[in-house]
Design a protein around this motif. Structure first.
Motif, PDB file in Angstrom:
ATOM      1  N   ILE A 225       0.880  -1.170   0.000  1.00 19.60           N
ATOM      2  CA  ILE A 225       0.000   0.000   0.000  1.00 19.60           C
ATOM      3  C   ILE A 225       0.922   1.227   0.000  1.00 19.60           C
ATOM      4  N   PRO A 226       1.332   1.705  -1.160  1.00 13.92           N
ATOM      5  CA  PRO A 226       2.370   2.750  -1.217  1.00 13.92           C
ATOM      6  C   PRO A 226       1.963   4.084  -0.623  1.00 13.92           C
ATOM      7  N   ASN A 227       0.666   4.400  -0.589  1.00 16.40           N
ATOM      8  CA  ASN A 227       0.223   5.698  -0.064  1.00 16.40           C
ATOM      9  C   ASN A 227      -0.273   5.621   1.376  1.00 16.40           C
ATOM     10  N   TYR A 228       0.012   4.535   2.056  1.00 20.33           N
ATOM     11  CA  TYR A 228      -0.419   4.386   3.445  1.00 20.33           C
ATOM     12  C   TYR A 228       0.136   5.538   4.282  1.00 20.33           C
ATOM     13  N   ASN A 229      -0.732   6.163   5.057  1.00 22.56           N
ATOM     14  CA  ASN A 229      -0.380   7.273   5.954  1.00 22.56           C
ATOM     15  C   ASN A 229       0.213   8.477   5.224  1.00 22.56           C
ATOM     16  N   PHE A 237       5.746   4.890  13.983  1.00 24.53           N
ATOM     17  CA  PHE A 237       5.875   3.463  13.701  1.00 24.53           C
ATOM     18  C   PHE A 237       5.388   3.066  12.308  1.00 24.53           C
ATOM     19  N   ARG A 238       4.491   3.854  11.715  1.00 31.08           N
ATOM     20  CA  ARG A 238       3.962   3.528  10.390  1.00 31.08           C
ATOM     21  C   ARG A 238       3.985   4.768   9.488  1.00 31.08           C
ATOM     22  N   PRO A 239       5.162   5.287   9.181  1.00 33.35           N
ATOM     23  CA  PRO A 239       5.233   6.503   8.366  1.00 33.35           C
ATOM     24  C   PRO A 239       4.949   6.216   6.896  1.00 33.35           C
ATOM     25  N   PHE A 240       4.604   7.254   6.177  1.00 32.33           N
ATOM     26  CA  PHE A 240       4.445   7.157   4.732  1.00 32.33           C
ATOM     27  C   PHE A 240       5.806   7.019   4.054  1.00 32.33           C
ATOM     28  N   GLY A 241       5.837   6.264   2.963  1.00 34.45           N
ATOM     29  CA  GLY A 241       7.023   6.210   2.121  1.00 34.45           C
ATOM     30  C   GLY A 241       8.063   5.211   2.574  1.00 34.45           C
ATOM     31  N   ALA A 242       9.266   5.397   2.056  1.00 33.47           N
ATOM     32  CA  ALA A 242      10.392   4.536   2.402  1.00 33.47           C
ATOM     33  C   ALA A 242      11.134   5.111   3.608  1.00 33.47           C
ATOM     34  N   THR A 243      11.747   4.230   4.380  1.00 34.00           N
ATOM     35  CA  THR A 243      12.419   4.613   5.614  1.00 34.00           C
ATOM     36  C   THR A 243      13.885   4.206   5.532  1.00 34.00           C
ATOM     37  N   PRO A 244      14.780   5.137   5.213  1.00 38.10           N
ATOM     38  CA  PRO A 244      16.200   4.778   5.072  1.00 38.10           C
ATOM     39  C   PRO A 244      16.775   4.073   6.308  1.00 38.10           C
ATOM     40  N   GLY A 245      16.348   4.496   7.496  1.00 40.10           N
ATOM     41  CA  GLY A 245      16.843   3.841   8.701  1.00 40.10           C
ATOM     42  C   GLY A 245      16.524   2.364   8.728  1.00 40.10           C
ATOM     43  N   HIS A 246      15.365   1.992   8.200  1.00 40.31           N
ATOM     44  CA  HIS A 246      15.017   0.576   8.135  1.00 40.31           C
ATOM     45  C   HIS A 246      15.819  -0.156   7.073  1.00 40.31           C
ATOM     46  N   ALA A 279      19.866   3.539   0.445  1.00 40.17           N
ATOM     47  CA  ALA A 279      19.630   4.482   1.542  1.00 40.17           C
ATOM     48  C   ALA A 279      20.615   5.633   1.495  1.00 40.17           C
ATOM     49  N   VAL A 280      21.875   5.342   1.187  1.00 35.14           N
ATOM     50  CA  VAL A 280      22.870   6.403   1.082  1.00 35.14           C
ATOM     51  C   VAL A 280      22.536   7.341  -0.073  1.00 35.14           C
ATOM     52  N   ASP A 281      22.219   6.763  -1.223  1.00 32.91           N
ATOM     53  CA  ASP A 281      21.919   7.598  -2.391  1.00 32.91           C
ATOM     54  C   ASP A 281      20.712   8.499  -2.149  1.00 32.91           C
ATOM     55  N   ASP A 282      19.696   7.975  -1.461  1.00 37.06           N
ATOM     56  CA  ASP A 282      18.464   8.735  -1.249  1.00 37.06           C
ATOM     57  C   ASP A 282      18.569   9.745  -0.118  1.00 37.06           C
ATOM     58  N   ALA A 283      19.315   9.416   0.934  1.00 39.79           N
ATOM     59  CA  ALA A 283      19.147  10.157   2.179  1.00 39.79           C
ATOM     60  C   ALA A 283      20.414  10.787   2.744  1.00 39.79           C
ATOM     61  N   VAL A 284      21.572  10.483   2.188  1.00 40.13           N
ATOM     62  CA  VAL A 284      22.814  11.016   2.743  1.00 40.13           C
ATOM     63  C   VAL A 284      23.327  12.117   1.827  1.00 40.13           C
ATOM     64  N   TYR A 293      14.273  11.009   8.105  1.00 36.79           N
ATOM     65  CA  TYR A 293      13.447   9.874   8.539  1.00 36.79           C
ATOM     66  C   TYR A 293      12.875   9.112   7.351  1.00 36.79           C
ATOM     67  N   THR A 294      12.265   9.813   6.382  1.00 36.78           N
ATOM     68  CA  THR A 294      11.597   9.119   5.282  1.00 36.78           C
ATOM     69  C   THR A 294      11.865   9.812   3.954  1.00 36.78           C
ATOM     70  N   THR A 295      11.636   9.036   2.886  1.00 38.05           N
ATOM     71  CA  THR A 295      11.651   9.576   1.529  1.00 38.05           C
ATOM     72  C   THR A 295      10.392   9.102   0.807  1.00 38.05           C
ATOM     73  N   ASP A 296      10.137   9.708  -0.359  1.00 37.09           N
ATOM     74  CA  ASP A 296       9.066   9.186  -1.198  1.00 37.09           C
ATOM     75  C   ASP A 296       9.619   8.034  -2.038  1.00 37.09           C
ATOM     76  N   TRP A 297       8.826   7.554  -2.993  1.00 40.93           N
ATOM     77  CA  TRP A 297       9.228   6.380  -3.758  1.00 40.93           C
ATOM     78  C   TRP A 297      10.196   6.715  -4.882  1.00 40.93           C
ATOM     79  N   TYR A 298      10.609   7.986  -4.975  1.00 40.50           N
ATOM     80  CA  TYR A 298      11.624   8.398  -5.942  1.00 40.50           C
ATOM     81  C   TYR A 298      12.900   8.847  -5.243  1.00 40.50           C
TER      82      TYR A 298
END
Length: 398
Positions: A225-229, A237-246, A279-284, A293-298
């Motif tokens: 469910i990509p648009n959850y929250n 605990f349930r953020p929207f999008g991708a979570t680099p920390g995870h 995660a590095v490419d998206d968030a660092v 904390y989070t990014t979108d799907w791009y």
């Protein structure tokens, strides 16, 4: 003293444990601490906090802290009394000061930490740990493990008669961690097999199909469910999008799982490296400290606050991949993140849990400093082998 060095981490571990000791409640369990280390008067008792603190103090005892066993046993007592559902079995996620449950659902996320705490307490020889571990393994095996899906169910009602349709990657990730401990502490390899099954599906299948950004939320048949929250993107605990920390956390767990297997599949190392790289490419950002904390799907940041747990998992992943690959690039990331941790997150009263994108104070998602689990792991695990679990290897660390 160089941040991240053995001496620096030893000092930090002592400070983290000193701060964590303040959370002990005479009435049972461990409290949510504010920024100064006092009890947060508005916070109910949280199962995940008491379970995590029990785990921390059990490992601290195994590592040589003489007073930590009493604190671990204090946690075991709370898990077998304060939080326990004596009628239906399992544990309540949240309990008010009067001892009544604030919510009655039974959640995989919290139960994963009960299992982790029980394993660590058993290894530490804590009184009551045997019975706690017996029930925790039984509940996970009969209520949360879904053999057909090869993953864990998420949420039941109080008497285990109604199963919610949501499925989540976060609770399954922490179940992988708990299952690795359970395999080592109980000697039952089925827990390691279940950890592998979860990783094969959530990482080998879903993360791979999404360019190594991990879908966190699913419906009852494991359709993402990509648009959850999307309207509540900073949920803790349930953020929207991708979570680099995870992504970093999964990379570490995959590396630890692979190290525990006689013949790990090659995809496991590949996946761990790809998760780290994504995660590095998206968030660092070389021009900005910390990790959002989070990014979108791009790969564009959504919630840009910096959490202590994210950088803790990033540095642990870097250490794990350095150990498994021998590649110097991971040591470089570890040095950077230790330096940023030391500069921005370390204080004299526990690690700061949340900072703004400019590294100033923030409380958008996290109030206070509720637990020591991520910080303790960050300063402890780099001194230990990838396998077996710390419950088997941490002896007399301090």
């Amino acid at each position: 003293m160089e941040p991240g060095s053995d001496q620096w981490r030893d000092e930090q571990r002592r400070d983290i444990l000193a701060f964590a000791r303040r959370s002990r409640r005479d009435a049972g369990g461990f409290a949510w601490l504010d920024n100064d280390g006092g009890f947060d008067p508005d916070a109910d008792l949280q199962l995940w906090i008491t379970a995590r603190m029990t785990y921390v103090f059990a490992l601290a005892h195994l590592g040589g802290d003489d007073d930590a066993l009493d604190l671990a046993e204090h946690g075991v007592r709370a898990l077998t009394t304060t939080f326990h559902d004596d009628v239906n079995g399992g544990w309540y996620a949240e309990v008010r000061a009067d001892g009544k449950p604030a919510q009655t659902g039974k959640f995989c996320y919290e139960h994963a930490f009960v299992l982790l705490a029980a394993c660590a307490a058993k290894a530490a020889g804590a009184e009551g740990a045997d019975a706690l571990l017996d029930e925790a393994t039984t509940v996970h095996r009969t209520r949360f493990w879904d053999s057909g899906a090869g993953r864990c169910r998420e949420e039941w009602n109080e008497d285990w008669t109604v199963l919610d349709g949501y499925r989540g990657a976060n609770s399954n990730m922490h179940s992988v961690e708990a299952y690795l401990f359970a395999a080592d502490v109980t000697g039952d390899a089925v827990w390691r097999s279940r950890a592998l099954a979860i990783c094969e599906r959530l990482i080998g299948l879903h993360a791979r199909a999404h360019d190594w950004r991990i879908p966190e939320h699913y419906d009852h048949d494991w359709t993402p469910i990509p648009n959850y929250n999307v309207e509540k993107p900073a949920d803790p605990f349930r953020p929207f999008g991708a979570t680099p920390g995870h992504a970093f956390e999964w990379a570490r767990l995959l590396t630890q799982l692979a190290a525990s297997l006689d013949e790990p599949a090659p995809w496991m190392q590949e996946a761990a490296e790809e998760l780290f790289s994504r995660a590095v490419d998206d968030a660092v950002d070389d021009d900005s400290p910390g990790i959002p904390y989070t990014t979108d799907w791009y790969g564009s940041p959504v919630v840009e606050e910096r959490f202590h747990w994210v950088i803790a998992e990033a540095v642990l992943a870097a250490h794990a991949l350095s150990a498994s690959t021998g590649e110097a690039i991971y040591d470089g990331f570890a040095r950077r993140w230790w330096a940023e941790t030391d500069e921005y997150f370390v204080t004299g009263t526990g690690w700061i849990h949340e900072l703004s994108p400019t590294m100033g104070p923030s409380a958008r998602t996290w109030q206070g400093k509720p637990d020591a689990y991520h910080a303790f792991n960050a300063v402890t695990l780099p001194s230990l082998p990838l396998a077996p679990s710390p419950a088997q290897t941490i002896e007399r660390l301090t």
